[in-house]
Scaffold this active site. Structure first.
Site, PDB file in Angstrom:
ATOM      1  N   GLY A 114       0.826  -1.192   0.000  1.00 38.51           N
ATOM      2  CA  GLY A 114       0.000   0.000   0.000  1.00 38.51           C
ATOM      3  C   GLY A 114       0.864   1.247   0.000  1.00 38.51           C
ATOM      4  N   CYS A 115       0.263   2.383  -0.330  1.00 37.65           N
ATOM      5  CA  CYS A 115       1.034   3.627  -0.419  1.00 37.65           C
ATOM      6  C   CYS A 115       1.487   4.113   0.951  1.00 37.65           C
ATOM      7  CB  CYS A 115       0.226   4.699  -1.144  1.00 37.65           C
ATOM      8  SG  CYS A 115      -1.447   4.971  -0.494  1.00 37.65           S
TER       9      CYS A 115
END
Length: 316
Positions: A114-115
């Site tokens: 995920g970012c």
């Protein structure tokens, strides 16, 4: 040799960004279904005939797509949260550990990070590994992302407001108020922490780019922890890495502000250590493009590694 690539979910934000990074390359051939992308049998054929598949789907749809793959030679990169803590999948953050790149290269199942977790893990994992941050330490992470991180619905909301006569509905919005954000399990597991992190995410009124911040009190860390030892641990962990930069202490100390959009369009995550030696406090800040190293760029990097190509191909 030309490798065939199928992006399942190419119409979504992440899928479109990945396609943009891949379609100009001569070493890859994209399998595009066009109007047939909702045809189950057409998807099944593509999922089983491509050299590599990139899933840009919601969690349940990603699991369904994986269940349709019968060809054990197909390499899969999943951009959802479905497999990020699954022990049968390799976590696709190549710079995370000395053996991570090799694990990605030899795997047929890779979960794209995920970012927010990318920034947080980049900051925290080396400090836990070095014993500077105790594994049982209660850690807080504050972060802000551009609205593209919320997908099509949030993009439409913010951009429709910008096009109207009035200002956008909000300049800054905190969310994840239940403290049960879906990123917490991977943020905790892949840093080596023993208790869930306290994650406070927010979205700003700009399209893309993010800052991920971890505040620390030196007195609460291992004995002898300092601004210098924290910076040295990060610098040692990422020495020679192309896509992870640790900014020199003097350069960070000279800064009076930091902007989340500075790395947009790149596959780089930049790490800063800001410290008050007299006050015994440190602010660790990671800057990255949530659609770059935080999503599509990372997927392309993982694809390159899995196919035995130069991992920087098609990236900047």
């Amino acid at each position: 040799m030309t490798h065939t690539i199928y992006i399942d979910g190419e119409a979504g934000t992440t899928g479109l960004e990945i396609r943009e990074r891949l379609e100009a390359r001569t070493d890859l051939q994209l399998m595009l279904l066009g109007d047939r992308r909702r045809d189950v049998e057409a998807r099944r054929e593509a999922l089983n005939s491509a050299d590599a598949v990139i899933l840009c789907l919601p969690d349940d749809a990603a699991k369904e797509a994986v269940s349709m793959i019968e060809n054990d030679k197909v390499r899969v990169i999943d951009a959802s949260t479905a497999y990020r803590v699954d022990p049968n999948w390799v976590y696709g953050f190549a710079e995370m550990d000395a053996g991570q790149r090799e694990a990605i290269a030899s795997s047929t199942r890779v979960s794209n990070p995920g970012c927010y977790p990318t920034g947080f893990i980049a900051l925290m994992r080396p400090l836990v590994a070095a014993g500077i941050v105790p594994a049982d330490h209660p850690v807080t992470v504050n972060a802000v992302s551009g609205y593209s991180g919320g997908g099509k619905q949030m993009i439409a909301e913010f951009e429709a407001a910008k096009e109207s006569e009035g200002a956008a509905s909000t300049a800054f919005r905190g969310y994840g108020l239940s403290l049960k954000h879906k990123h917490v399990p991977e943020m905790t597991k892949h840093t080596g922490l023993q208790q869930p992190v306290l994650f406070s995410p927010a979205v700003g009124n700009y399209r893309q780019g993010m800052l991920v911040e971890v505040p620390l009190h030196l007195v609460s860390l291992s004995q002898g922890a300092s601004v210098e030892s924290i910076h040295a641990a990060l610098a040692a962990a990422y020495e020679g890495q192309r896509f992870v930069e640790v900014v020199d202490l003097a350069a960070s100390e000279a800064m009076t502000g930091i902007e989340p959009e500075a790395l947009n369009g790149t596959n780089t995550v930049r790490l800063h250590v800001f410290g008050d030696r007299n006050g015994g406090q440190v602010r660790l800040v990671a800057m990255l493009d949530n659609l770059g190293k935080g999503a599509s760029g990372a997927a392309v990097q993982n694809l390159n590694i899995m196919l035995g190509l130069d991992e920087a191909t098609g990236l900047r």
